[in-house]
Design an enzyme around this catalytic site. Structure first.
Site, short mmCIF file in Angstrom:
data_model
loop_
_atom_site.label_atom_id
_atom_site.label_comp_id
_atom_site.label_asym_id
_atom_site.label_seq_id
_atom_site.Cartn_x
_atom_site.Cartn_y
_atom_site.Cartn_z
CG HIS A 98 -22.97 -4.11 28.23
ND1 HIS A 98 -23.13 -5.07 27.27
CD2 HIS A 98 -22.46 -4.74 29.32
CE1 HIS A 98 -22.72 -6.24 27.74
NE2 HIS A 98 -22.31 -6.07 28.98
N GLY B 59 -0.93 6.79 -2.53
CA GLY B 59 -1.77 6.93 -3.73
C GLY B 59 -2.33 5.62 -4.25
CB THR C 214 -0.93 0.00 1.24
OG1 THR C 214 -1.68 -1.21 1.23
CG2 THR C 214 -1.87 1.19 1.23
CD GLU D 182 -4.71 -9.49 5.26
OE1 GLU D 182 -5.10 -10.54 4.74
OE2 GLU D 182 -3.87 -9.43 6.17
C1 LIG Z 1 -4.36 -1.01 10.45
C2 LIG Z 1 -4.04 -1.25 9.01
C3 LIG Z 1 -3.08 -2.21 8.69
C4 LIG Z 1 -2.71 -2.41 7.34
N1 LIG Z 1 -1.68 -3.28 7.06
C5 LIG Z 1 -1.16 -3.30 5.79
C6 LIG Z 1 0.04 -4.01 5.51
O1 LIG Z 1 0.63 -4.67 6.38
N2 LIG Z 1 0.56 -3.96 4.26
C7 LIG Z 1 -0.04 -3.25 3.24
O2 LIG Z 1 0.48 -3.24 2.14
N3 LIG Z 1 -1.22 -2.56 3.49
C8 LIG Z 1 -1.77 -2.57 4.73
N4 LIG Z 1 -2.93 -1.84 4.99
C9 LIG Z 1 -3.57 -1.10 3.91
C10 LIG Z 1 -4.96 -1.60 3.55
O3 LIG Z 1 -4.86 -2.82 2.86
C11 LIG Z 1 -5.65 -0.48 2.72
O4 LIG Z 1 -5.94 0.57 3.62
C12 LIG Z 1 -6.92 -0.97 2.05
O5 LIG Z 1 -6.60 -1.88 1.02
C13 LIG Z 1 -7.73 0.19 1.45
O6 LIG Z 1 -6.92 1.03 0.68
P1 LIG Z 1 -6.98 2.63 0.93
O7 LIG Z 1 -6.84 2.86 2.39
O8 LIG Z 1 -6.01 3.27 0.03
O9 LIG Z 1 -8.44 3.06 0.53
P2 LIG Z 1 -8.94 3.41 -0.96
O10 LIG Z 1 -8.49 2.36 -1.90
O11 LIG Z 1 -8.61 4.82 -1.25
O12 LIG Z 1 -10.51 3.29 -0.77
C14 LIG Z 1 -11.30 4.29 -0.10
C15 LIG Z 1 -12.75 3.84 -0.08
O13 LIG Z 1 -13.22 3.68 -1.43
C16 LIG Z 1 -13.67 2.36 -1.64
N5 LIG Z 1 -13.33 1.94 -2.99
C17 LIG Z 1 -12.10 1.89 -3.56
N6 LIG Z 1 -12.17 1.43 -4.81
C18 LIG Z 1 -13.49 1.16 -5.05
C19 LIG Z 1 -14.22 0.65 -6.15
N7 LIG Z 1 -13.60 0.26 -7.28
N8 LIG Z 1 -15.56 0.54 -6.05
C20 LIG Z 1 -16.19 0.90 -4.90
N9 LIG Z 1 -15.56 1.38 -3.82
C21 LIG Z 1 -14.23 1.51 -3.88
C22 LIG Z 1 -12.95 1.53 -0.60
O14 LIG Z 1 -13.66 0.33 -0.31
C23 LIG Z 1 -12.95 2.48 0.58
O15 LIG Z 1 -14.18 2.44 1.23
C24 LIG Z 1 -3.37 -1.68 6.31
C25 LIG Z 1 -4.38 -0.76 6.64
C26 LIG Z 1 -4.72 -0.55 7.97
C27 LIG Z 1 -5.78 0.47 8.28
#
Ligand SMILES: Cc1cc2nc3c(=O)[nH]c(=O)nc-3n(C[C@H](O)[C@H](O)[C@H](O)COP(=O)(O)OP(=O)(O)OC[C@H]3O[C@@H](n4cnc5c(N)ncnc54)[C@H](O)[C@@H]3O)c2cc1C
Length: 382
Positions: A333, A133, A130, A358
């Site tokens: 609660h 961007g 991740t 994930e």
């Molecule tokens: C605590 C935590 C631990 C993590 N650990 C790791 C890790 O170890 N390694 C790693 O690489 N990543 C990790 N991540 C990253 C995580 O996998 C991403 O945050 C997740 O995949 C979502 O990506 P984003 O945050 O960029 O959201 P975005 O992709 O920007 O999405 C934002 C919103 O838009 C929605 N959305 C996006 N595309 C579409 C679509 N085509 N159609 C409809 N809705 C859509 C999403 O569902 C979401 O609700 C972690 C995240 C957190 C919060």
């Protein structure tokens, strides 16, 4: 044949973990809450290690790790049952002896330097795809890998990397001329990490690669073959995330039952009120449905079938329903549910993550719908 019974071995292993959780982990809960609320880790690395070694004395080491690497090599169904037992407590504990599945693809030298010490708990890994961007749209990553003589030079930024602050090496995905490539990069090769504060206890990190020089022998798998590895890592145990939520929901519903039976309002226990009964009923039904979805996905994994649809369904349902269940339990609660005296609000914050990492709910729905709309998976029961 449909058989819902556990085998004797599955039952024995499950019961051992249930007792371990009850004896070793549940008593730590008040102290874990106290520390977390003071801004400290709930359990230290040394405490976690001591518990892992204690479990190892009884053979609990490397649940999914093949026996040739010193693990138990258990199947997905048993692993799912064990994860559910661990989910019955919020004490952040995992059995030792595990390593990321893609490290098993390394060559002998990479296995010696990265896989084996990770299994032994001597080294900590993190998985970084991740970027600021590029999250759901992982193919949009921009971190670059440029050849320079026998080395590669990596530039870019990763975000939300679990264990990114603790790790001594990272499996980082970067774009080379040949395509996305995975590199094993030691911390002392020069990447930096910065903690990210979240609403839960899992504090991931932002990683910065500023001209980090990596020798060619640190490419994991093929140059240009990184995306397939990333998908394999993400797909390794999607069913295990909702498995853990099963145990949490069991504990939470048990708390709701105790509260409903003991709290009296207007001269009668809450348990007599239909509004409360329906919340309990819906939670029990959804928990049971979740168990079956997770076990079905685990059964497909164990049978070597294509389990992607079943795993997405279980992950989506688990994330959505665990959040509805914890919300109802908090509601039952009343004001106490909202306080920090009880662990409900902690579970509430932790379970929220299940709908994001994930593969978010929306991305699981996208996968599930696509599989059906394109005819990859039938709507009827196979
Ligand atoms: C605590 C935590 C631990 C993590 N650990 C790791 C890790 O170890 N390694 C790693 O690489 N990543 C990790 N991540 C990253 C995580 O996998 C991403 O945050 C997740 O995949 C979502 O990506 P984003 O945050 O960029 O959201 P975005 O992709 O920007 O999405 C934002 C919103 O838009 C929605 N959305 C996006 N595309 C579409 C679509 N085509 N159609 C409809 N809705 C859509 C999403 O569902 C979401 O609700 C972690 C995240 C957190 C919060």
């Amino acid at each position: 044949m449909v058989d819902f019974a556990l085998s004797d071995e599955q039952r024995a292993v499950r019961d051992w973990v249930r007792t371990f959780v009850q004896r070793e982990l549940v008593p730590l809960e008040p102290e874990v809450l106290r520390r977390e609320r003071a801004g400290e880790p709930g359990i230290t690395r040394e405490e976690s290690r001591a518990l892992q070694l204690k479990a190892r004395e009884s053979g609990f080491w490397g649940i999914l790790t093949p026996e040739e690497y010193g693990g138990m090599g258990l199947g997905a169904i048993t692993a799912s049952l064990l994860e559910a037992e661990l989910g019955r407590t919020f004490v952040p504990f995992r059995f030792g002896g595990a390593a990321d599945n893609i490290l098993f693809h390394g060559n002998e030298e990479q296995k010696r330097r990265y896989l084996l010490p990770t299994i032994e708990g001597e080294r900590i890994s993190c998985f970084a795809i991740t970027e600021p961007g590029a999250g759901s749209d992982a193919r949009a990553i921009r971190t670059s890998a440029r050849r320079d003589g026998d080395d590669w030079v990596i530039n870019g930024e990763k975000t939300f990397i679990t264990q990114g602050n603790e790790a001594d090496f990272v499996m980082v995905f970067a774009v080379a001329e040949e395509g996305v490539t995975c590199f094993l990069v030691d911390r002392d090769m020069g990447w930096k990490s910065e903690p990210i504060q979240t609403m839960g206890q899992w504090g991931p990190a932002a990683l910065v690669f500023d001209d980090v020089r990596v020798p060619a022998e640190n490419v994991l798998g093929e140059v240009g073959g990184g995306f397939a590895l990333a998908l394999q890592w993400i797909g390794q145990g999607r069913y295990l995330l909702p498995s853990r939520a099963i145990g949490s929901c069991e504990r939470l519903i048990e708390m709701a039952v105790a509260q409903a039976n003991s709290r009296t309002t207007f001269g009668e226990p809450l348990a007599e009120r239909q509004a409360i009964q329906w919340m309990v009923a819906d939670s029990v039904v959804e928990l049971q449905a979740l168990r079956l979805l997770v076990l079905h996905a685990a059964w497909q994994v164990e049978a070597g079938k294509d389990s992607r649809q079943a795993q997405s369904i279980a992950k989506l349902y688990g994330g959505v329903k665990a959040n509805e269940i914890v919300d109802r339990v908090l509601q039952i609660h009343g004001g106490m549910g909202y306080t920090r005296e009880l662990p409900i609000e902690r579970w509430y914050r932790e379970l929220r993550l299940l709908r994001i990492y994930e593969g978010t709910d929306e991305i699981q729905r996208r996968t599930i719908a696509r599989n059906v709309l394109k005819g990859h998976v039938p709507v009827s029961w196979e």
